[in-house]
Enzyme design. Sequence first.
Site, mmCIF file in Angstrom:
data_model
loop_
_atom_site.group_PDB
_atom_site.id
_atom_site.type_symbol
_atom_site.label_atom_id
_atom_site.label_comp_id
_atom_site.label_asym_id
_atom_site.label_seq_id
_atom_site.Cartn_x
_atom_site.Cartn_y
_atom_site.Cartn_z
ATOM 1 N N LYS A 1 1.535 -7.818 34.152
ATOM 2 C CA LYS A 1 2.946 -7.930 33.754
ATOM 3 C C LYS A 1 3.846 -7.493 34.903
ATOM 4 C CE LYS A 1 2.520 -6.827 28.805
ATOM 5 N NZ LYS A 1 3.072 -8.095 28.286
ATOM 6 N N ARG B 1 -4.438 -10.824 20.462
ATOM 7 C CA ARG B 1 -5.094 -11.791 19.582
ATOM 8 C C ARG B 1 -6.612 -11.752 19.725
ATOM 9 N NH1 ARG B 1 -1.633 -16.642 22.128
ATOM 10 N NH2 ARG B 1 -0.149 -14.921 22.330
HETATM 11 N N1 BES Z 1 2.037 -6.767 23.946
HETATM 12 C C1 BES Z 1 2.529 -8.005 24.370
HETATM 13 C C2 BES Z 1 3.707 -8.504 23.548
HETATM 14 C C3 BES Z 1 4.983 -7.703 23.642
HETATM 15 C C4 BES Z 1 5.940 -8.021 24.583
HETATM 16 C C5 BES Z 1 5.237 -6.683 22.743
HETATM 17 C C6 BES Z 1 7.116 -7.293 24.648
HETATM 18 C C7 BES Z 1 6.411 -5.956 22.819
HETATM 19 C C8 BES Z 1 7.349 -6.271 23.759
HETATM 20 C C9 BES Z 1 1.426 -9.063 24.305
HETATM 21 O O1 BES Z 1 0.145 -8.617 24.514
HETATM 22 C C10 BES Z 1 1.728 -10.072 25.353
HETATM 23 O O2 BES Z 1 1.736 -9.710 26.494
HETATM 24 N N2 BES Z 1 1.980 -11.310 24.953
HETATM 25 C C11 BES Z 1 2.306 -12.334 25.874
HETATM 26 C C12 BES Z 1 1.637 -13.602 25.404
HETATM 27 C C13 BES Z 1 1.700 -14.724 26.404
HETATM 28 C C14 BES Z 1 0.835 -14.409 27.612
HETATM 29 C C15 BES Z 1 1.229 -15.982 25.730
HETATM 30 C C16 BES Z 1 3.822 -12.516 25.862
HETATM 31 O O3 BES Z 1 4.434 -12.367 24.803
HETATM 32 O O4 BES Z 1 4.378 -12.747 26.925
HETATM 33 ZN ZN ZN Z 2 -0.371 -8.561 26.590
#
Ligand code: BES
Ligand code: ZN
Length: 488
Positions: free
Chosen positions: A264, A338
């Site tokens: 990230k 997931r």
């Molecule tokens: N934990 C994150 C989602 C999240 C983002 C929660 C911001 C709270 C605040 C999750 O694991 C994630 O990173 N999801 C990705 C999915 C994508 C790679 C398809 C996302 O939401 O960007």
């Molecule tokens: Zn994630």
Amino acid sequence: MVSIEVKKVRNLNVGDGLLAVAVFQKERYPKEAAPFLKELKKEQFEGKLGQAYFTSTLGKRNFKRLFVFGLGPEKECELDYFRRAAGAAVRHAVANRIPSLSIAAGESRRFRKDDIVQALAEGLALSSYQFTKLKSKKEDSFEIRKTSIISTTGPFQKGLRAGTILSSAQNYVRELDENPGNIMTPARIAEEAKKLAKKNRLGIKVFDEKQLKKMKMNGILAVGGGSVNRPMMVVLEYNKGKKHPLYAVVGKGITFDSGGISLKPSKKMEEMKYDKTGALVALGVIRAVSEFALPIRLVAVLPLAENLPSAAAQRPGDIIKIRNGKTVEVLNTDAEGRLVLADALAYVSEMKPSVMIDVATLTGAVIIALGKEAVGLFSDDTELAEALEHAGRHTHERVWRMPLWKEYSELMKGTFADIKNISETREAGSITAAAFLKEFVGEKIRWAHLDIAGVMNVERPHPYYGSGATGTGVRLITEALRRMSEKG
Ligand code: BES
Ligand code: ZN
Ligand code: ZN
């Protein structure tokens, strides 16, 4: 935690600190405000929603200060306004360092008095919560010693009890959630779960990596592979062996989500300590349900892992086999929630629960769709969805249902494996995530998925959540289970 009592009183001239009174717009004010009516008028206090007025009583009353909070017109009033009134009173008491607070329960034919008392108790407890454990100097923080909900018509213990059980469980979640990734590791959450199990007499099983391997839980193992804080799974059970119908709550427990190899950006990455909120909510729910002694069986399942990049981390393109035999192409290691949920949902499905609810900080996309106001709800079962919507209106943890049509599942079909963990487009990101989860829910199991990414924390001032973790989902799911258990 602040102590809360509910007391029947002959009049409101009580206490030795702050007296808080919530009034509807155009309502006749209580006697205690009489000496201050002129000033209330002068200050143009009309009781509009959120309007507040305060004054010192200058020795004319037993209490030292009066705080009046506007609820707006009675016919538009919602139960949540009482939580907000309590929150405003607590903020006022803290800002002015007043150690004792009495809040008048108020009268309205629109609400049951026990519900008002419950909402006030929740507002008091939730707004006085602070995370101070890790500060060595305590003098900057001020804690109210004692709060009383007072009423001239009855003590309303039932409302206080419900409000206390729910807000304590929620604050318990907030406290654990606020601990960062170096402290609240999977093993530490398992320890906390053991403490809870002992205290509330719950069944508990903690599966370590070795056992997870035997159990073919490769989603959890793959996500946790990159961290020295090894993955685990905790299964708690309330009313084990009893005849009641079985319900299940599954919570995403990523103790820190760096994204893994699909790293990230660093901005606000520290907030990813909250990626374990779902698992903690599951803990909070089983705590509250057992304290209410609901006539159900409940399992809480917590797949726990830390998502870090390392030489042992999974890589984009890896293919893994989930507990139910389906193969997944991991195209993005940041779509990890997931993967751990897939194993857990498949595992719980084998117990054939009558209802299965999962709760997860699953997608950033749900924040784009609903902002920080609502929980995303995904379910093919309209009755279950409506039960959650109804509960959410009651607790003000509002949910908003999104579609889960099969067209979305099409987007998740794999190239080299059965499915992939992200779709090719960014469209409908929170729905495609839910469509992925659906692949791991056993047939004929009533299932709902709650995406709490938007509501896991507050970043702006909130009427009763100070800052940081909110523990949203505990009251919502417990209330839904309570309603479903009543229906039988
Ligand atoms: N934990 C994150 C989602 C999240 C983002 C929660 C911001 C709270 C605040 C999750 O694991 C994630 O990173 N999801 C990705 C999915 C994508 C790679 C398809 C996302 O939401 O960007
Ligand atoms: Zn994630
Ligand atoms: Zn995540």
